[in-house]
Design an enzyme around this catalytic site. Structure first.
Site, PDB file in Angstrom:
ATOM      1  N   HIS A   1       0.843  -1.202   0.000  1.00 39.84           N
ATOM      2  CA  HIS A   1       0.000   0.000   0.000  1.00 39.84           C
ATOM      3  C   HIS A   1       0.873   1.245   0.000  1.00 39.84           C
ATOM      4  O   HIS A   1       0.442   2.311   0.377  1.00 39.84           O
ATOM      5  CB  HIS A   1      -0.894   0.062   1.239  1.00 39.84           C
ATOM      6  CG  HIS A   1      -1.639  -1.184   1.519  1.00 39.84           C
ATOM      7  ND1 HIS A   1      -1.159  -2.156   2.345  1.00 39.84           N
ATOM      8  CD2 HIS A   1      -2.832  -1.619   1.055  1.00 39.84           C
ATOM      9  CE1 HIS A   1      -2.037  -3.145   2.394  1.00 39.84           C
ATOM     10  NE2 HIS A   1      -3.046  -2.856   1.618  1.00 39.84           N
TER      11      HIS A   1
ATOM     12  N   ILE B   1     -17.485  13.060   0.568  1.00 46.35           N
ATOM     13  CA  ILE B   1     -18.243  12.050  -0.168  1.00 46.35           C
ATOM     14  C   ILE B   1     -18.432  10.796   0.673  1.00 46.35           C
ATOM     15  O   ILE B   1     -19.479  10.139   0.609  1.00 46.35           O
ATOM     16  CB  ILE B   1     -17.588  11.767  -1.522  1.00 46.35           C
ATOM     17  CG1 ILE B   1     -18.539  10.959  -2.396  1.00 46.35           C
ATOM     18  CG2 ILE B   1     -16.265  11.033  -1.382  1.00 46.35           C
ATOM     19  CD1 ILE B   1     -18.256  11.152  -3.855  1.00 46.35           C
TER      20      ILE B   1
ATOM     21  N   THR C   1     -11.725   5.530   6.805  1.00 48.87           N
ATOM     22  CA  THR C   1     -11.683   5.553   8.257  1.00 48.87           C
ATOM     23  C   THR C   1     -12.954   6.158   8.836  1.00 48.87           C
ATOM     24  O   THR C   1     -13.505   5.650   9.816  1.00 48.87           O
ATOM     25  CB  THR C   1     -10.463   6.370   8.729  1.00 48.87           C
ATOM     26  OG1 THR C   1      -9.318   5.892   8.029  1.00 48.87           O
ATOM     27  CG2 THR C   1     -10.245   6.203  10.218  1.00 48.87           C
ATOM     28  N   SER C   2     -13.462   7.230   8.204  1.00 53.26           N
ATOM     29  CA  SER C   2     -14.656   7.870   8.773  1.00 53.26           C
ATOM     30  C   SER C   2     -15.839   6.912   8.751  1.00 53.26           C
ATOM     31  O   SER C   2     -16.636   6.879   9.694  1.00 53.26           O
ATOM     32  CB  SER C   2     -14.987   9.168   8.032  1.00 53.26           C
ATOM     33  OG  SER C   2     -15.436   8.908   6.720  1.00 53.26           O
TER      34      SER C   2
ATOM     35  N   GLY D   1      -8.708   4.569  16.964  1.00 51.60           N
ATOM     36  CA  GLY D   1      -7.413   5.087  16.522  1.00 51.60           C
ATOM     37  C   GLY D   1      -6.510   5.272  17.707  1.00 51.60           C
ATOM     38  O   GLY D   1      -6.781   4.788  18.790  1.00 51.60           O
TER      39      GLY D   1
END
Lengths: 573, 573
Positions: free
Chosen positions: A217, A399, A440-441, A482
């Site tokens: 990644h 978005i 993540t959100s 987190g």
């Protein structure tokens, strides 16, 4: 770069749909990924793999007889949600237990572990074997911290073959662990991949240079050197991996499977030029080369990179490695006696609406109204949130929140309409947000709603004290998700003072609406400070000053959501 | 670009060696390529495929039970020589005849046809089926002129399955022709590939644009458009191919295999996004989609491109398409009953030294000395020839002539030492030059030496008249090889006046040495004019004037060789 897409946001989903359409001989789509479209005569242990998209044939291309039973397919380079993993695991389960196996990345560990817990709660025996083959990602003393790259194939293949042989879950788990312990990989890269719709690659390597030890990644490598000759690269691979021979293995006369893996845009012909020298060097070291594999087994989109994996065989693993398998992207020998599974429709997980008290059902309708209002607000604010995120991040916050909340609102509406209580409604909404919001959100908001629901329950009175406790549970979910702390300029900066202020006022006897209003103001202040910092950072960045750190638009969206909920609570009075 | 190589000139050879080492389960190396390393219980017709390297898995990756029996492997994007094709065909032959099948390109047709003639001369039944699937390369009225691209896989697979089923050569040929007639492909590209050691790609497409109808070697397309969405590309592919339905096929209800092929650096995930829409459009057109294939089947190094092939099945072809096969890069179902072939050493074609007259053997020693001197001269001149070539061409003329002549000299020496006559010695030298020199100059010089040998024979007196006739045969070989004429500033400009002058003087009674010397002067003048033009062009190019055309360093090297031979002839007196 990525040239062929429609809406970049739909890329992973459309790619998965095309894969399923092209691969119906092997797989059928289910919520969250794919499972096999055929079954054997007898049920076996199920091997469920998965991870982010962008690594084809990992992971969905490895589903089929003799290999994996199902693959959970996350968004691009993003872990599948716990709900997706759970859905695939339930669909893949044949009643003899489930082995989850995947590369060792924090996001995957989080979501697969949650899915494992849900399976166990339902009485299904579920185990996990992490793949940790990348020798560059942690020293040998911390081998369990290493990440999984092309060695994925080895662990999945051995587990799949062990399951196919009819072994029980204890043995399948033991052999997968053994395969992982005997697998080592080193990768290099010359340049990074570019995501759909992005203008720049995820990372770059200077012209003529090569990053050593790069992950799949774009994780940083351990070294950067001039691009060597093909023979020089073979020498680097072989010498590095021979310095990492698994414990208890004698290299002289050892039987080893080399897997030379292209990560995207390196040509097959280049791989073979490198392989010619690897073959020679291994033989020179007294190693017996067994059934080499040269090709693309775990890619990173169109990353220009190569990795070499060595699998150190033993008497148990070798026949499993050679055992037949038949998947879209990896096949060996003859797989026979397969029976087509007639049902090739999308299997949606059945929503179970449990019993609920009237009070909790009433709360669920309020939750439905709140989710609908949140979705409308985030739809209107998506561009602005994206703008803030672009200053400091990758611009996808707007978005992501828009799509996640829309799905959550739809799930909450249908759940509330079906008579569900608060817990069930929030559980459905949270799963939908995590599945569709991505990133993540999406994962964080999914967890927050599930945590709130767990506190509210399906039959309890939803009073101010319980709501305050639920918000504290949301805060705890974020904190455990987190590693950020207050002051790191993330969503934490907004939710911590909000939750603490709400709890404090409610405990002191303040009514819910004024307490929520007061708490929302504290969130505002945090968000404003973040937004101010963001604006300032936008200017500072243009002067090259990065010392201000990276603020998070999540604090802004949290404050907006807190106020939207306040409107609903006020309307309820 | 190509990053992993050692000496760029050894790239194709080293890649082939690495492929053979990694793929010993399926193939073994022979001169000129690979053949299967296993055999079935009964002999079958042999399907021999091939072409230039750089298209993996085409062609060597498709050798194995149920598919091809052997593959001739040329240099990068260059046809294998007739000698290479012949060597592979002989090694692959099981006594039931040989079908040659390959893409329709002039260089491949030339060399495979020569190999076919050699097979037939030896009494082996040998046929050819050209692949012509690319609809963009010629209009439907000239369908036989079309080139072969990803449709190669279809024709090879059907022919291989027919052979595996035990059919005779008539039927294997008929079914391969039928498969080709029912296969159509259209390709697009976003950018070209870069050869090892080259700084620039073979061709470029402007940013944001897409070339439609591009071939697999950078041949020009038929159109250039803005890069469409994935759905737009699917629409272009499907509508173009549905406008080209094979004669006698009714699209409504037709059973079709779609093959979506990535040409190098297009990601699997992108292919699947495009495939999702192709699947939908085909279904919408009333077509029954059967066993789609999405992946890399015929690449062009790391070219950014995609092609869609449609195979229109019928009752004969469908079971052959589904029949089991097992090759390094393409596998289907279960292949059983294979017996390993013990001999996995490199099979060198046995050199047959036929009877020869003493005079012809004496001539062979002179030929040996001349070839040795030519090789030494070209070794010394390689850099200068490369410099001239770089002004106008790709700069590989020097190294190609150096390597080809070195191999030819070695072959001539061992042949002459073994007592061969002039014909055999020149045949061996010519084959070696073509094999090792590569490129057009290697093929041309190989043909020239073989043509000279055919005239000199193995038992004739080698006098001035015969030598002059032999040189005329060399000239004819060059003329028939390419399409260049005198004045086009190629090697033709040197060999035509040389051969004509030599023939004229010898016919007039001039002795060989003075006649050769005079003729060499005419070659000099042509070469000097070419060299002057080349120098002038070098200057002119820097001012952007390309109107002078492209001179050929081949004229210079021809003149140098004529003088080297003159030295030997003079020494012989």
């Amino acid at each position: 770069m990525t040239r062929l897409f429609n809406d970049p946001d739909d890329f992973a989903e459309e790619s998965a749909a095309g894969f399923a359409a092209a691969s119906a001989r092997w797989v059928r789509p289910v919520t969250g990924g794919v499972v096999r479209s055929t079954r054997g005569a007898e049920p076996t242990v199920s091997v469920v793999i998965g991870g982010g998209s962008g690594h084809y044939p990992a992971f969905a291309g490895l589903v089929g007889p003799g290999l994996a039973h199902g693959a959970a397919m996350g968004n691009l380079f993003a872990s599948p949600s716990a709900h997706q993993v759970h859905s695939v695991a339930v669909a893949a389960n044949e009643g003899r237990g489930v082995l989850l196996s995947y590369g060792n990345y924090a996001g995957d560990v989080l979501h697969f572990t949650q899915a494992q817990e849900r399976m166990r709660e339902a009485g299904i025996d579920c185990r996990t074997v992490l793949v940790t083959d990348d020798i560059s990602s942690a020293p040998k003393a911390e081998i369990e911290k290493r990440r999984g790259i092309a060695g994925d194939l080895v662990v999945f293949k051995i587990a799949g073959a062990a399951a196919e042989a009819g072994l029980d879950l204890d043995d399948v788990e033991r052999l997968a662990l053994l395969a992982n312990a005997r697998t080592r990989t080193l990768g290099v890269a010359f340049g990074g991949c570019t995501l759909p719709g992005a203008d720049e690659p995820l990372f770059t390597v200077p012209e003529g240079r090569m990053a050593v030890g790069l992950g799949i990644h774009g994780e940083p490598g351990i070294d950067e050197v001039d691009v060597p000759t093909a023979a020089g690269l073979a020498e680097l691979f072989v010498s590095s991996l021979l310095a990492e021979i698994p414990d208890g293995v004698d290299a002289d006369g050892a039987r080893v499977v080399p897997i030379l893996n292209g990560l995207g845009s390196v040509k097959y012909e280049e791989l073979y030029v490198v392989y010619a020298e690897i073959d020679r060097l291994l033989a020179e070291a007294g190693i017996v080369v067994v059934s080499p594999e040269v090709g693309e087994f775990c890619t990173s989109f169109d990353m220009a990179g190569v990795s070499l994996t060595l699998l150190w065989l033993d008497d148990e693993i070798e026949p499993l490695w050679h055992a037949p398998c038949d998947t879209p992207a990896f096949r060996r020998g003859a797989v026979e006696g397969r029976i087509a599974v007639d049902d090739v429709e999308v299997v949606e997980e059945e929503v179970v609406i449990g019993p609920a008290s009237d009070a909790s059902r009433e709360a669920a309708t309020t939750i439905d109204r709140a989710m609908t209002a949140i979705a409308a607000m985030l739809d209107a604010q998506a561009d602005e949130l994206g703008r803030i995120d672009r200053i400091a991040g990758d611009g996808d916050h707007g978005i992501g929140m828009q799509r996640g909340s829309k799905a959550a609102a739809a799930a909450a509406s249908s759940s509330a309409a079906a008579g569900a209580g608060a817990r069930t409604t929030l559980q459905q909404a949270g799963d939908a947000w995590a599945d569709k919001g991505g990133g993540t959100s999406g994962a964080i908001w999914g967890e927050m709603l599930v945590a709130l629901g767990a506190t509210l329950g399906d039959d309890a009175e939803v009073d101010a004290a319980r709501i305050a406790a639920g918000v504290t549970a949301m805060k705890d979910a974020v904190m455990s998700f987190g590693k950020a702390k207050v002051g790191d300029k993330t969503m934490i900066d907004a939710i911590v003072p909000f939750a603490d202020r709400l709890a404090e006022l409610v405990a002191a006897g303040t009514e819910l609406v004024p307490a929520w209003s007061d708490a929302a103001d504290t969130a505002d202040r945090a968000a404003k400070s973040t937004a101010d910092l963001t604006a300032k950072l936008g200017r500072a960045r243009s002067h090259g000053d990065k010392s201000l750190g990276t603020p998070d638009p999540g604090a802004v969206s949290f404050a907006l959501i807190a106020h939207t909920v306040l409107d609903i609570l006020e309307g309820n009075e």
